[in-house]
Design an enzyme around this catalytic site. Structure first.
Site, PDB file in Angstrom:
ATOM      1  N   TYR A  25       0.857  -1.201   0.000  1.00 59.12           N
ATOM      2  CA  TYR A  25       0.000   0.000   0.000  1.00 59.12           C
ATOM      3  C   TYR A  25       0.896   1.256   0.000  1.00 59.12           C
ATOM      4  CZ  TYR A  25      -4.329   2.624   0.639  1.00 59.12           C
ATOM      5  OH  TYR A  25      -5.398   3.476   0.472  1.00 59.12           O
ATOM      6  N   LYS A  84      -3.006   8.322   3.206  1.00 61.39           N
ATOM      7  CA  LYS A  84      -4.190   8.111   4.055  1.00 61.39           C
ATOM      8  C   LYS A  84      -3.940   8.619   5.476  1.00 61.39           C
ATOM      9  CE  LYS A  84      -7.066   6.194   1.071  1.00 61.39           C
ATOM     10  NZ  LYS A  84      -8.090   7.063   0.422  1.00 61.39           N
TER      11      LYS A  84
HETATM   12  P1  NAD Z   1     -12.507   4.102  -7.992  1.00 56.74           P
HETATM   13  O1  NAD Z   1     -11.402   3.922  -8.979  1.00 56.74           O
HETATM   14  O2  NAD Z   1     -13.861   3.746  -8.407  1.00 56.74           O
HETATM   15  O3  NAD Z   1     -12.506   5.600  -7.435  1.00 56.74           O
HETATM   16  C1  NAD Z   1     -11.330   6.386  -7.354  1.00 56.74           C
HETATM   17  C2  NAD Z   1     -11.691   7.711  -7.972  1.00 56.74           C
HETATM   18  O4  NAD Z   1     -10.624   8.655  -7.840  1.00 56.74           O
HETATM   19  C3  NAD Z   1     -11.983   7.605  -9.474  1.00 56.74           C
HETATM   20  O5  NAD Z   1     -13.293   8.075  -9.736  1.00 56.74           O
HETATM   21  C4  NAD Z   1     -10.945   8.506 -10.096  1.00 56.74           C
HETATM   22  O6  NAD Z   1     -11.424   9.175 -11.254  1.00 56.74           O
HETATM   23  C5  NAD Z   1     -10.691   9.477  -8.968  1.00 56.74           C
HETATM   24  N1  NAD Z   1      -9.472  10.241  -9.147  1.00 56.74           N
HETATM   25  C6  NAD Z   1      -8.182   9.797  -9.237  1.00 56.74           C
HETATM   26  N2  NAD Z   1      -7.347  10.830  -9.452  1.00 56.74           N
HETATM   27  C7  NAD Z   1      -8.114  11.961  -9.494  1.00 56.74           C
HETATM   28  C8  NAD Z   1      -7.848  13.348  -9.703  1.00 56.74           C
HETATM   29  N3  NAD Z   1      -6.596  13.795  -9.926  1.00 56.74           N
HETATM   30  N4  NAD Z   1      -8.907  14.224  -9.694  1.00 56.74           N
HETATM   31  C9  NAD Z   1     -10.163  13.792  -9.476  1.00 56.74           C
HETATM   32  N5  NAD Z   1     -10.480  12.491  -9.284  1.00 56.74           N
HETATM   33  C10 NAD Z   1      -9.470  11.593  -9.297  1.00 56.74           C
HETATM   34  O7  NAD Z   1     -12.054   3.260  -6.706  1.00 56.74           O
HETATM   35  P2  NAD Z   1     -12.666   3.197  -5.223  1.00 56.74           P
HETATM   36  O8  NAD Z   1     -12.112   1.949  -4.646  1.00 56.74           O
HETATM   37  O9  NAD Z   1     -14.108   3.423  -5.263  1.00 56.74           O
HETATM   38  O10 NAD Z   1     -11.920   4.406  -4.480  1.00 56.74           O
HETATM   39  C11 NAD Z   1     -12.603   5.461  -3.844  1.00 56.74           C
HETATM   40  C12 NAD Z   1     -11.959   5.782  -2.500  1.00 56.74           C
HETATM   41  O11 NAD Z   1     -12.123   4.678  -1.621  1.00 56.74           O
HETATM   42  C13 NAD Z   1     -10.473   6.081  -2.548  1.00 56.74           C
HETATM   43  O12 NAD Z   1     -10.173   7.135  -1.637  1.00 56.74           O
HETATM   44  C14 NAD Z   1      -9.866   4.801  -2.020  1.00 56.74           C
HETATM   45  O13 NAD Z   1      -8.598   5.011  -1.443  1.00 56.74           O
HETATM   46  C15 NAD Z   1     -10.893   4.434  -0.986  1.00 56.74           C
HETATM   47  N6  NAD Z   1     -10.862   3.047  -0.512  1.00 56.74           N
HETATM   48  C16 NAD Z   1     -10.977   2.021  -1.392  1.00 56.74           C
HETATM   49  C17 NAD Z   1     -10.955   0.710  -0.927  1.00 56.74           C
HETATM   50  C18 NAD Z   1     -11.031  -0.463  -1.869  1.00 56.74           C
HETATM   51  O14 NAD Z   1     -10.632  -1.543  -1.517  1.00 56.74           O
HETATM   52  N7  NAD Z   1     -11.568  -0.289  -3.069  1.00 56.74           N
HETATM   53  C19 NAD Z   1     -10.836   0.470   0.449  1.00 56.74           C
HETATM   54  C20 NAD Z   1     -10.737   1.560   1.334  1.00 56.74           C
HETATM   55  C21 NAD Z   1     -10.757   2.843   0.832  1.00 56.74           C
HETATM   56  O1  0WE Z   2      -7.006   3.028  -1.676  1.00 63.86           O
HETATM   57  C1  0WE Z   2      -6.965   1.990  -2.307  1.00 63.86           C
HETATM   58  C2  0WE Z   2      -6.469   1.960  -3.748  1.00 63.86           C
HETATM   59  C3  0WE Z   2      -6.186   3.328  -4.285  1.00 63.86           C
HETATM   60  C4  0WE Z   2      -5.395   3.345  -5.553  1.00 63.86           C
HETATM   61  C5  0WE Z   2      -5.430   2.350  -6.507  1.00 63.86           C
HETATM   62  C6  0WE Z   2      -4.681   2.466  -7.671  1.00 63.86           C
HETATM   63  C7  0WE Z   2      -4.630   1.393  -8.721  1.00 63.86           C
HETATM   64  C8  0WE Z   2      -4.293   1.943 -10.084  1.00 63.86           C
HETATM   65  C9  0WE Z   2      -4.599   4.437  -5.777  1.00 63.86           C
HETATM   66  N1  0WE Z   2      -3.860   4.570  -6.888  1.00 63.86           N
HETATM   67  C10 0WE Z   2      -3.891   3.617  -7.835  1.00 63.86           C
HETATM   68  N2  0WE Z   2      -3.126   3.783  -8.959  1.00 63.86           N
HETATM   69  C11 0WE Z   2      -3.235   2.997 -10.049  1.00 63.86           C
HETATM   70  O2  0WE Z   2      -2.489   3.150 -11.031  1.00 63.86           O
HETATM   71  N3  0WE Z   2      -7.348   0.826  -1.679  1.00 63.86           N
HETATM   72  C12 0WE Z   2      -7.647   0.873  -0.261  1.00 63.86           C
HETATM   73  C13 0WE Z   2      -7.396  -0.493  -2.341  1.00 63.86           C
HETATM   74  C14 0WE Z   2      -6.082  -1.160  -2.125  1.00 63.86           C
HETATM   75  O3  0WE Z   2      -5.023  -0.847  -2.885  1.00 63.86           O
HETATM   76  C15 0WE Z   2      -3.946  -1.588  -2.414  1.00 63.86           C
HETATM   77  C16 0WE Z   2      -4.362  -2.358  -1.328  1.00 63.86           C
HETATM   78  C17 0WE Z   2      -5.734  -2.089  -1.141  1.00 63.86           C
HETATM   79  C18 0WE Z   2      -6.609  -2.652  -0.087  1.00 63.86           C
HETATM   80  C19 0WE Z   2      -2.630  -1.616  -2.849  1.00 63.86           C
HETATM   81  C20 0WE Z   2      -1.726  -2.462  -2.230  1.00 63.86           C
HETATM   82  C21 0WE Z   2      -2.116  -3.226  -1.151  1.00 63.86           C
HETATM   83  C22 0WE Z   2      -3.433  -3.198  -0.680  1.00 63.86           C
END
Ligand code: NAD
Ligand code: 0WE
Length: 258
Positions: free
Chosen positions: A158, A165
Site C-alpha cells: 500500500y 491516508k
Molecule cells: P474508484 O477507482 O472507483 O474511485 C477512485 C476515484 O478517484 C476515481 O473516480 C478517479 O477518477 C478518482 N481520481 C483519481 N485521481 C483523481 C484526480 N486527480 N482528480 C479527481 N479524481 C481523481 O475506486 P474506489 O475503490 O471506489 O476508491 C474510492 C476511494 O475509496 C479512494 O479514496 C480509495 O482510497 C478508498 N478506498 C478504497 C478501498 C477499496 O478496496 N476499493 C478500500 C478503502 C478505501
Molecule cells: O485506496 C486503495 C487503492 C487506491 C489506488 C489504486 C490504484 C490502482 C491503479 C490508488 N492509486 C492507484 N493507482 C493505479 O495506477 N485501496 C484501499 C485499495 C487497495 O489498494 C492496495 C491495497 C488495497 C486494499 C494496494 C496495495 C495493497 C493493498
C-alpha cells in the site's frame, strides 16, 4: 429512507458503477437527495453522465482535484445548481502511481510521493475550503471521505498510499475542528478491500479478500453497498453530533492483532 429529502450533495470520485462513490450516491439518491457529480478525464465522462442520469442529477462536471481552478469552478457551478447552498460532500478520490503500489515504499521518488498526497489527501482540504461557504449557507453540512487501514499500519504494497491516508485521516480531524464552528461535520469511513476499478488492477487483490475472510471477526469481505449504508448514516442528521471520526466497514478486521 427519506432521510435526504431536499438535501443537496456533491459527489467526487465516481468512475463507474463499481465505485464506492457510486454506492454512496445511490443510497443518498434513494433517500431523496439531489446530487451533483464530478469525474476526472474524458475517458470516463460518458459513463459517469449515464450513471448520474439514472438519479436525475442536475450537474455533472469535470474536476481534476490537483487543479485549484477546477475546484473553484466546480463549487461555483454547484452553487448555481443548488441556489448557493450545499448539505453533503462526498470525497472518494485517491491516486498513486501504479509502480509505487508494488515493490518497496523506500524507493518512492519525491515527485510521486507528493503527487499521491496531493490527489489523495490535500484534495480533501481544497474541496472542503471551497465548499465551506455553501455548506455554511445551508446552516451546516456533512463531509465524508474514504480511508483505509494502510494509513495506520503497514500493509504490504500500500506504500505511499498509506502515507497519504495518514495525512487524510489527520486532515479529517483538523477540518472537523475548523468547520465545526459552522456546524459542518467531517468524517471518514475506513473500508476493507472492495473490488473497484482502483482495486482490481492491484496484484494480489483476491489474496487480500481471502485474508479478510480468514481473519476478520465476521469472516467475510465487504461490498461497496455496505459502505453506502454506513455513509448514509454519517451523512444523515442521525449523526448530527458525530464529527472527526472514522467508522470502520471492514468486518472487524481492524480490531485484530493476528
Ligand atoms: P474508484 O477507482 O472507483 O474511485 C477512485 C476515484 O478517484 C476515481 O473516480 C478517479 O477518477 C478518482 N481520481 C483519481 N485521481 C483523481 C484526480 N486527480 N482528480 C479527481 N479524481 C481523481 O475506486 P474506489 O475503490 O471506489 O476508491 C474510492 C476511494 O475509496 C479512494 O479514496 C480509495 O482510497 C478508498 N478506498 C478504497 C478501498 C477499496 O478496496 N476499493 C478500500 C478503502 C478505501
Ligand atoms: O485506496 C486503495 C487503492 C487506491 C489506488 C489504486 C490504484 C490502482 C491503479 C490508488 N492509486 C492507484 N493507482 C493505479 O495506477 N485501496 C484501499 C485499495 C487497495 O489498494 C492496495 C491495497 C488495497 C486494499 C494496494 C496495495 C495493497 C493493498
Amino acid at each position: 429512507m427519506a432521510d435526504f429529502d431536499g438535501k443537496r450533495g456533491l459527489v467526487l470520485g465516481v468512475a463507474n458503477k463499481r465505485s464506492i462513490a457510486w454506492a454512496i450516491a445511490k443510497r443518498l439518491a434513494d433517500g431523496g437527495a439531489s446530487l451533483a457529480f464530478t469525474y476526472q478525464g474524458e475517458r470516463i465522462e460518458a459513463g459517469v453522465r449515464e450513471l448520474a442520469g439514472t438519479v436525475d442529477s442536475p450537474l455533472v462536471t469535470e474536476c481534476d482535484v490537483r487543479s485549484d481552478d477546477d475546484v473553484a469552478r466546480v463549487v461555483a457551478e454547484v452553487g448555481e445548481a443548488f441556489g448557493g447552498e450545499l448539505d453533503l460532500l462526498v470525497h472518494s478520490v485517491a491516486f498513486a502511481a501504479a509502480e509505487d503500489l508494488a515493490g518497496r515504499f523506500t524507493d518512492t521518488p519525491r515527485e510521486r510521493f507528493w503527487m499521491a498526497l496531493d490527489v489523495s489527501a490535500y484534495s480533501l482540504v481544497a474541496v472542503a475550503r471551497a465548499a465551506e461557504p455553501l455548506l455554511a449557507a445551508a446552516g451546516g453540512g456533512s463531509i465524508l471521505t474514504m480511508t483505509y487501514l494502510g494509513g495506520e499500519r503497514a500493509v504490504p504494497h500500500y506504500n505511499v498510499m498509506g502515507v497519504a491516508k495518514a495525512a487524510l485521516d489527520s486532515s479529517v480531524q483538523y477540518l472537523a475542528w475548523d468547520l465545526g464552528q459552522k456546524n459542518i461535520r467531517v468524517n471518514a469511513i475506513s473500508a476493507g478491500p472492495v473490488r473497484t476499478l482502483a482495486a482490481r488492477s492491484i496484484a494480489g487483490f483476491p489474496t487480500m479478500e481471502a485474508i479478510v475472510e480468514e481473519r476478520a471477526p465476521l469472516r467475510r469481505h465487504i461490498s461497496a453497498d455496505d459502505v453506502g449504508a454506513a455513509a448514509a448514516f454519517l451523512l444523515s442528521d442521525d449523526a448530527r453530533n458525530v464529527t472527526g471520526t472514522t467508522l470502520y466497514v471492514d468486518s472487524g478486521y481492524h480490531a485484530m492483532g493476528m
